[in-house]
Design a protein around this motif. Structure first.
Motif, PDB file in Angstrom:
ATOM      1  N   ILE A  87       8.697  27.636 -13.759  1.00 21.18           N
ATOM      2  CA  ILE A  87       8.868  27.270 -12.356  1.00 21.18           C
ATOM      3  C   ILE A  87       8.154  25.976 -12.018  1.00 21.18           C
ATOM      4  CG2 ILE A  87       8.435  27.976  -9.981  1.00 21.18           C
ATOM      5  CD1 ILE A  87      10.728  29.418 -11.263  1.00 21.18           C
ATOM      6  N   ASN A  88       6.886  25.845 -12.413  1.00 20.23           N
ATOM      7  CA  ASN A  88       6.122  24.623 -12.147  1.00 20.23           C
ATOM      8  C   ASN A  88       5.700  24.002 -13.480  1.00 20.23           C
ATOM      9  OD1 ASN A  88       5.969  24.709  -9.186  1.00 20.23           O
ATOM     10  ND2 ASN A  88       4.772  26.567  -9.527  1.00 20.23           N
ATOM     11  N   PRO A  89       6.641  23.411 -14.205  1.00 26.47           N
ATOM     12  CA  PRO A  89       6.331  22.935 -15.546  1.00 26.47           C
ATOM     13  C   PRO A  89       5.376  21.749 -15.550  1.00 26.47           C
ATOM     14  CG  PRO A  89       8.677  22.628 -15.007  1.00 26.47           C
ATOM     15  CD  PRO A  89       8.008  23.170 -13.809  1.00 26.47           C
ATOM     16  N   SER A  90       4.598  21.674 -16.613  1.00 27.95           N
ATOM     17  CA  SER A  90       3.731  20.524 -16.834  1.00 27.95           C
ATOM     18  C   SER A  90       4.067  19.831 -18.148  1.00 27.95           C
ATOM     19  CB  SER A  90       2.263  20.953 -16.849  1.00 27.95           C
ATOM     20  OG  SER A  90       2.041  21.949 -17.841  1.00 27.95           O
ATOM     21  N   GLU A  91       4.977  20.428 -18.921  1.00 27.16           N
ATOM     22  CA  GLU A  91       5.413  19.808 -20.168  1.00 27.16           C
ATOM     23  C   GLU A  91       6.750  20.407 -20.586  1.00 27.16           C
ATOM     24  OE1 GLU A  91       2.418  20.693 -23.016  1.00 27.16           O
ATOM     25  OE2 GLU A  91       2.807  22.846 -23.020  1.00 27.16           O
ATOM     26  N   GLY A  92       7.403  19.719 -21.496  1.00 25.31           N
ATOM     27  CA  GLY A  92       8.695  20.189 -21.990  1.00 25.31           C
ATOM     28  C   GLY A  92       9.859  19.465 -21.342  1.00 25.31           C
ATOM     29  N   SER A  93      11.067  19.870 -21.719  1.00 23.94           N
ATOM     30  CA  SER A  93      12.262  19.214 -21.216  1.00 23.94           C
ATOM     31  C   SER A  93      13.412  20.206 -21.141  1.00 23.94           C
ATOM     32  CB  SER A  93      12.653  18.041 -22.124  1.00 23.94           C
ATOM     33  OG  SER A  93      13.013  18.507 -23.420  1.00 23.94           O
ATOM     34  N   ARG A  94      14.444  19.815 -20.407  1.00 26.10           N
ATOM     35  CA  ARG A  94      15.677  20.585 -20.329  1.00 26.10           C
ATOM     36  C   ARG A  94      16.856  19.624 -20.317  1.00 26.10           C
ATOM     37  NH1 ARG A  94      19.680  22.799 -17.003  1.00 26.10           N
ATOM     38  NH2 ARG A  94      20.205  24.968 -17.497  1.00 26.10           N
ATOM     39  N   ILE A  95      17.837  19.883 -21.193  1.00 21.84           N
ATOM     40  CA  ILE A  95      19.053  19.092 -21.234  1.00 21.84           C
ATOM     41  C   ILE A  95      20.241  20.039 -21.187  1.00 21.84           C
ATOM     42  CG2 ILE A  95      19.054  19.029 -23.774  1.00 21.84           C
ATOM     43  CD1 ILE A  95      20.358  16.243 -23.523  1.00 21.84           C
ATOM     44  N   SER A  96      21.249  19.694 -20.406  1.00 24.21           N
ATOM     45  CA  SER A  96      22.418  20.559 -20.276  1.00 24.21           C
ATOM     46  C   SER A  96      23.680  19.713 -20.181  1.00 24.21           C
ATOM     47  CB  SER A  96      22.305  21.467 -19.044  1.00 24.21           C
ATOM     48  OG  SER A  96      22.300  20.699 -17.857  1.00 24.21           O
ATOM     49  N   LEU A  97      24.748  20.222 -20.784  1.00 24.33           N
ATOM     50  CA  LEU A  97      26.056  19.584 -20.730  1.00 24.33           C
ATOM     51  C   LEU A  97      27.070  20.622 -20.284  1.00 24.33           C
ATOM     52  CD1 LEU A  97      28.089  17.286 -21.294  1.00 24.33           C
ATOM     53  CD2 LEU A  97      28.220  18.142 -23.651  1.00 24.33           C
ATOM     54  N   THR A  98      27.831  20.308 -19.235  1.00 24.55           N
ATOM     55  CA  THR A  98      28.862  21.197 -18.712  1.00 24.55           C
ATOM     56  C   THR A  98      30.190  20.460 -18.670  1.00 24.55           C
ATOM     57  OG1 THR A  98      27.242  22.357 -17.328  1.00 24.55           O
ATOM     58  CG2 THR A  98      29.560  22.640 -16.769  1.00 24.55           C
ATOM     59  N   VAL A  99      31.230  21.109 -19.190  1.00 27.34           N
ATOM     60  CA  VAL A  99      32.580  20.546 -19.165  1.00 27.34           C
ATOM     61  C   VAL A  99      33.511  21.606 -18.587  1.00 27.34           C
ATOM     62  CG1 VAL A  99      34.483  19.579 -20.493  1.00 27.34           C
ATOM     63  CG2 VAL A  99      32.109  19.098 -21.174  1.00 27.34           C
ATOM     64  N   ASP A 100      34.202  21.264 -17.502  1.00 31.07           N
ATOM     65  CA  ASP A 100      35.142  22.166 -16.841  1.00 31.07           C
ATOM     66  C   ASP A 100      36.541  21.579 -16.896  1.00 31.07           C
ATOM     67  OD1 ASP A 100      33.414  24.313 -15.719  1.00 31.07           O
ATOM     68  OD2 ASP A 100      32.501  22.632 -14.645  1.00 31.07           O
ATOM     69  N   GLN A 101      37.487  22.401 -17.329  1.00 34.02           N
ATOM     70  CA  GLN A 101      38.889  21.994 -17.329  1.00 34.02           C
ATOM     71  C   GLN A 101      39.608  22.689 -16.181  1.00 34.02           C
ATOM     72  OE1 GLN A 101      40.715  19.679 -19.189  1.00 34.02           O
ATOM     73  NE2 GLN A 101      42.191  20.198 -17.577  1.00 34.02           N
ATOM     74  N   PHE A 102      40.092  21.908 -15.226  1.00 33.81           N
ATOM     75  CA  PHE A 102      40.805  22.430 -14.075  1.00 33.81           C
ATOM     76  C   PHE A 102      42.315  22.325 -14.325  1.00 33.81           C
ATOM     77  CE2 PHE A 102      36.678  21.278 -12.604  1.00 33.81           C
ATOM     78  CZ  PHE A 102      36.373  22.149 -11.564  1.00 33.81           C
ATOM     79  N   GLY A 103      43.061  23.299 -13.791  1.00 36.66           N
ATOM     80  CA  GLY A 103      44.507  23.256 -13.931  1.00 36.66           C
ATOM     81  C   GLY A 103      45.103  24.491 -14.555  1.00 36.66           C
ATOM     82  N   LEU A 104      44.322  25.584 -14.663  1.00 36.57           N
ATOM     83  CA  LEU A 104      44.834  26.810 -15.253  1.00 36.57           C
ATOM     84  C   LEU A 104      45.826  27.491 -14.318  1.00 36.57           C
ATOM     85  CD1 LEU A 104      41.546  28.356 -16.696  1.00 36.57           C
ATOM     86  CD2 LEU A 104      43.174  26.836 -17.843  1.00 36.57           C
ATOM     87  N   LEU A 105      46.800  28.138 -14.899  1.00 38.62           N
ATOM     88  CA  LEU A 105      47.769  28.965 -14.178  1.00 38.62           C
ATOM     89  C   LEU A 105      48.378  28.179 -13.011  1.00 38.62           C
ATOM     90  CD1 LEU A 105      45.805  32.334 -14.288  1.00 38.62           C
ATOM     91  CD2 LEU A 105      47.612  31.546 -15.831  1.00 38.62           C
ATOM     92  N   SER A 106      48.223  28.688 -11.788  1.00 38.48           N
ATOM     93  CA  SER A 106      48.874  28.074 -10.620  1.00 38.48           C
ATOM     94  C   SER A 106      47.949  27.136  -9.860  1.00 38.48           C
ATOM     95  CB  SER A 106      49.376  29.169  -9.677  1.00 38.48           C
ATOM     96  OG  SER A 106      48.294  30.001  -9.264  1.00 38.48           O
ATOM     97  N   SER A 107      46.995  26.516 -10.553  1.00 41.77           N
ATOM     98  CA  SER A 107      46.069  25.594  -9.901  1.00 41.77           C
ATOM     99  C   SER A 107      46.814  24.382  -9.345  1.00 41.77           C
ATOM    100  CB  SER A 107      44.999  25.138 -10.886  1.00 41.77           C
ATOM    101  OG  SER A 107      44.067  24.287 -10.261  1.00 41.77           O
ATOM    102  N   ASP A 108      46.385  23.909  -8.171  1.00 35.39           N
ATOM    103  CA  ASP A 108      47.050  22.781  -7.521  1.00 35.39           C
ATOM    104  C   ASP A 108      46.588  21.421  -8.044  1.00 35.39           C
ATOM    105  OD1 ASP A 108      48.624  24.366  -5.813  1.00 35.39           O
ATOM    106  OD2 ASP A 108      46.918  24.649  -4.452  1.00 35.39           O
ATOM    107  N   TYR A 109      45.517  21.394  -8.849  1.00 34.92           N
ATOM    108  CA  TYR A 109      45.014  20.136  -9.385  1.00 34.92           C
ATOM    109  C   TYR A 109      44.704  20.314 -10.867  1.00 34.92           C
ATOM    110  CZ  TYR A 109      44.247  18.923  -4.471  1.00 34.92           C
ATOM    111  OH  TYR A 109      44.415  18.672  -3.122  1.00 34.92           O
TER     112      TYR A 109
END
Length: 318
Positions: A130-152
């Protein structure tokens, strides 16, 4: 086995499942949500969960109503890595639209169906969490839109990195820490609606009004406001913050620098920079995360930008 066990919080604690119902009324945002998560589904290393809810958010020129549902499957690899796959479906409608709303927002008024599948991978070595004093965090998110009856149909990717360094530790064990933040976001492979694009401002970029760092829209009426943000397909952000103790472990002070931009195409044009200072109040009765009070001044800005000197929130580690 009894109501006494329930009120003493001795019930429903055996397997670690998490169930919640949230009712969050507010002046600008209303949210109603129900969620359930099993951290070890069928005694495996996989977590399974989902949530369903309805949200209404009042923006300056329109109101966005969203009915949403998500199903998540995740797995932890060792102590640092975590992978997650999400199926999401949303029904979005824009209401109470002002005359000043740009053509781009008006065309996205819907109702629209947005379906997507997403994969995220993260690695975290923050200590403490919660209150870090050291370390790191890296994250990668990939979302594909357009499944089924999606409008975009489009692809949305977001990379985020946060790192903490202990600069000094005094004789009371209090630490002075340097926090570095970096974010990159890109939308590609199709046309995305304005409510899925990137915006900066507010707590995401101190010194500027919420969501105002963004490309501007085309006025829908003659004489309409030409400076209404409509979001961009590219976001970049770099920030640094130094925090040091003032009074015991209750009060600390920060100095910071935020910088970044939001554009229609990848690049670093129209870059903004702000500097500021603030205080952090650590009140255990209100939760482990400190309250953040910040004052910021833009030093590099565009003519159409809107300033916001003061901001308040809860400081999260990333």
């Amino acid at each position: 086995e009894s109501w006494q066990e329930f009120w003493q919080r001795k019930a429903f604690v055996g397997a670690g499942q998490q169930f919640s119902i949230a009712l969050q009324p507010g002046d600008e945002m209303f949210n109603y949500e129900m969620s359930l998560t099993d951290p070890r589904f069928l005694d495996t290393d996989y977590s399974v969960g989902g949530n369903v809810g309805w949200r209404r958010r009042d923006y300056q020129d329109y109101t966005q109503e969203t009915f949403y549902s998500r199903v998540r499957v995740g797995r932890r690899f060792g102590d640092s890595w975590f992978a997650n796959m999400t199926l999401s479906s949303r029904r979005i409608r824009l209401t109470e639209i002002d005359l000043d709303v740009p053509i781009e927002v008006f065309d996205d008024r819907g109702p629209s169906t947005i379906n997507s599948i997403g994969i995220s991978i993260s690695r975290s070595t923050l200590a403490p969490f919660i209150n870090p004093s050291e370390g790191s965090r890296i994250s990668l998110t990939v979302d594909q839109f357009g499944l089924l009856s999606s409008d975009y149909t489009f692809t949305k990717a977001f990379l985020r990195y946060t790192s903490y360094f202990t600069v000094r530790r005094d004789f009371l064990g209090r630490t002075s820490t340097l926090r570095l933040d970096g974010r990159l976001g890109h939308i590609m492979g199709g046309t995305s609606p304005t409510f899925e694009k990137y915006y900066l401002g507010g707590r995401a970029f101190r010194g500027f009004e919420f969501r105002t760092i963004s490309p501007k829209g085309t006025p829908r009426v003659v004489g309409g406001d030409p400076n209404v943000p409509i979001g961009g397909d590219w976001e970049s952000f770099l920030g640094a913050q130094y925090e040091f103790p003032l009074v015991s472990r209750f009060l600390s002070m920060v100095v910071f620098l935020d910088s970044g931009t939001v554009l229609d195409t990848p690049g670093f044009d129209e870059y903004r920079v702000s500097i500021g200072t603030g205080i952090r109040m650590h009140i255990p009765q209100l939760g482990p995360a400190p309250l953040a009070f910040d004052f910021a001044i833009p030093v590099v800005m565009q003519d159409s930008d809107e300033k916001k000197t003061f901001s308040f929130s809860v400081q999260l580690p990333f």
